[in-house]
Scaffold this motif. Structure first.
Motif, PDB file in Angstrom:
ATOM      1  N   ALA A  24      41.035  35.249  34.809  1.00 52.65           N
ATOM      2  CA  ALA A  24      42.461  35.554  34.923  1.00 52.65           C
ATOM      3  C   ALA A  24      42.910  35.456  36.365  1.00 52.65           C
ATOM      4  CB  ALA A  24      42.741  36.950  34.393  1.00 52.65           C
ATOM      5  N   SER A  25      44.130  34.963  36.538  1.00 48.41           N
ATOM      6  CA  SER A  25      44.715  34.912  37.871  1.00 48.41           C
ATOM      7  C   SER A  25      45.387  36.240  38.181  1.00 48.41           C
ATOM      8  CB  SER A  25      45.742  33.786  37.940  1.00 48.41           C
ATOM      9  OG  SER A  25      46.815  34.074  37.056  1.00 48.41           O
ATOM     10  N   GLY A  26      45.721  36.440  39.446  1.00 48.46           N
ATOM     11  CA  GLY A  26      46.503  37.600  39.817  1.00 48.46           C
ATOM     12  C   GLY A  26      45.681  38.789  40.253  1.00 48.46           C
ATOM     13  N   ARG A  27      46.377  39.768  40.846  1.00 49.39           N
ATOM     14  CA  ARG A  27      45.725  40.939  41.420  1.00 49.39           C
ATOM     15  C   ARG A  27      45.756  42.149  40.508  1.00 49.39           C
ATOM     16  NH1 ARG A  27      48.423  40.793  47.479  1.00 49.39           N
ATOM     17  NH2 ARG A  27      47.825  38.648  48.002  1.00 49.39           N
ATOM     18  N   THR A  28      46.396  41.995  39.344  1.00 46.34           N
ATOM     19  CA  THR A  28      46.608  43.155  38.482  1.00 46.34           C
ATOM     20  C   THR A  28      45.824  43.061  37.180  1.00 46.34           C
ATOM     21  OG1 THR A  28      48.564  42.117  37.511  1.00 46.34           O
ATOM     22  CG2 THR A  28      48.898  43.556  39.418  1.00 46.34           C
ATOM     23  N   PHE A  29      44.724  42.355  37.215  1.00 43.36           N
ATOM     24  CA  PHE A  29      43.945  42.125  35.997  1.00 43.36           C
ATOM     25  C   PHE A  29      43.576  43.430  35.311  1.00 43.36           C
ATOM     26  CE2 PHE A  29      41.297  40.030  33.086  1.00 43.36           C
ATOM     27  CZ  PHE A  29      40.066  40.666  33.040  1.00 43.36           C
ATOM     28  N   ALA A  30      43.245  44.443  36.080  1.00 43.05           N
ATOM     29  CA  ALA A  30      42.809  45.713  35.496  1.00 43.05           C
ATOM     30  C   ALA A  30      43.905  46.408  34.698  1.00 43.05           C
ATOM     31  CB  ALA A  30      42.306  46.641  36.596  1.00 43.05           C
ATOM     32  N   ARG A  31      45.145  45.961  34.816  1.00 41.21           N
ATOM     33  CA  ARG A  31      46.247  46.539  34.051  1.00 41.21           C
ATOM     34  C   ARG A  31      46.365  45.936  32.651  1.00 41.21           C
ATOM     35  NH1 ARG A  31      51.176  46.429  38.511  1.00 41.21           N
ATOM     36  NH2 ARG A  31      50.093  47.590  40.159  1.00 41.21           N
TER      37      ARG A  31
END
Length: 127
Positions: A24-31
């Protein structure tokens, strides 16, 4: 928004194993809660497995329970689907999906429970 890219599909004999990955791209994967679905030719897309944001909770379709394991590594923005004891009926295009909204808790079994989808990876199990 998140972009998903699956990999790891291929051709395997019945009884064999494969591990699918979904980056997954992006910095908010954990959300994002995540799911795996599959679609065989002429059939509807069906639920395979799902995992909560933290990874503490996982859910499986009865048809794969005990054979498939879903996991995630939030540090690597990646979810995995370890598939063991593969059967010809597991042949399908496998898709990963993501959902940030809390509605996932009630809809994780359904395609409508996810807002983001990857392009899919083909898994073929020969008999």
């Amino acid at each position: 928004q998140v972009q998903l890219v699956e990999s790891g599909g291929g051709l395997v004999q019945a009884g064999g194993s494969l591990r699918l990955s979904c980056a997954a791209s992006g910095r908010t994967f954990a959300r994002y809660a995540m799911g795996w679905f599959r679609q065989a030719p002429g059939k509807e897309r069906e639920f395979v497995a799902a995992i909560s944001r933290s990874g503490r909770s996982t859910y499986y379709a009865d048809s794969v329970k005990g054979r498939f394991t879903m996991s995630r590594d939030n540090a690597k923005n990646t979810v995995y689907l370890q598939m063991n004891s593969l059967k010809p009926e597991d042949t399908a295009v496998y898709y990963c999906a993501a959902q940030q909204d809390v509605k996932w808790l009630y809809l994780y079994l359904y395609t409508s429970g996810y807002d983001y989808w990857g392009q899919g990876t083909q898994v073929t199990v020969s008999s």
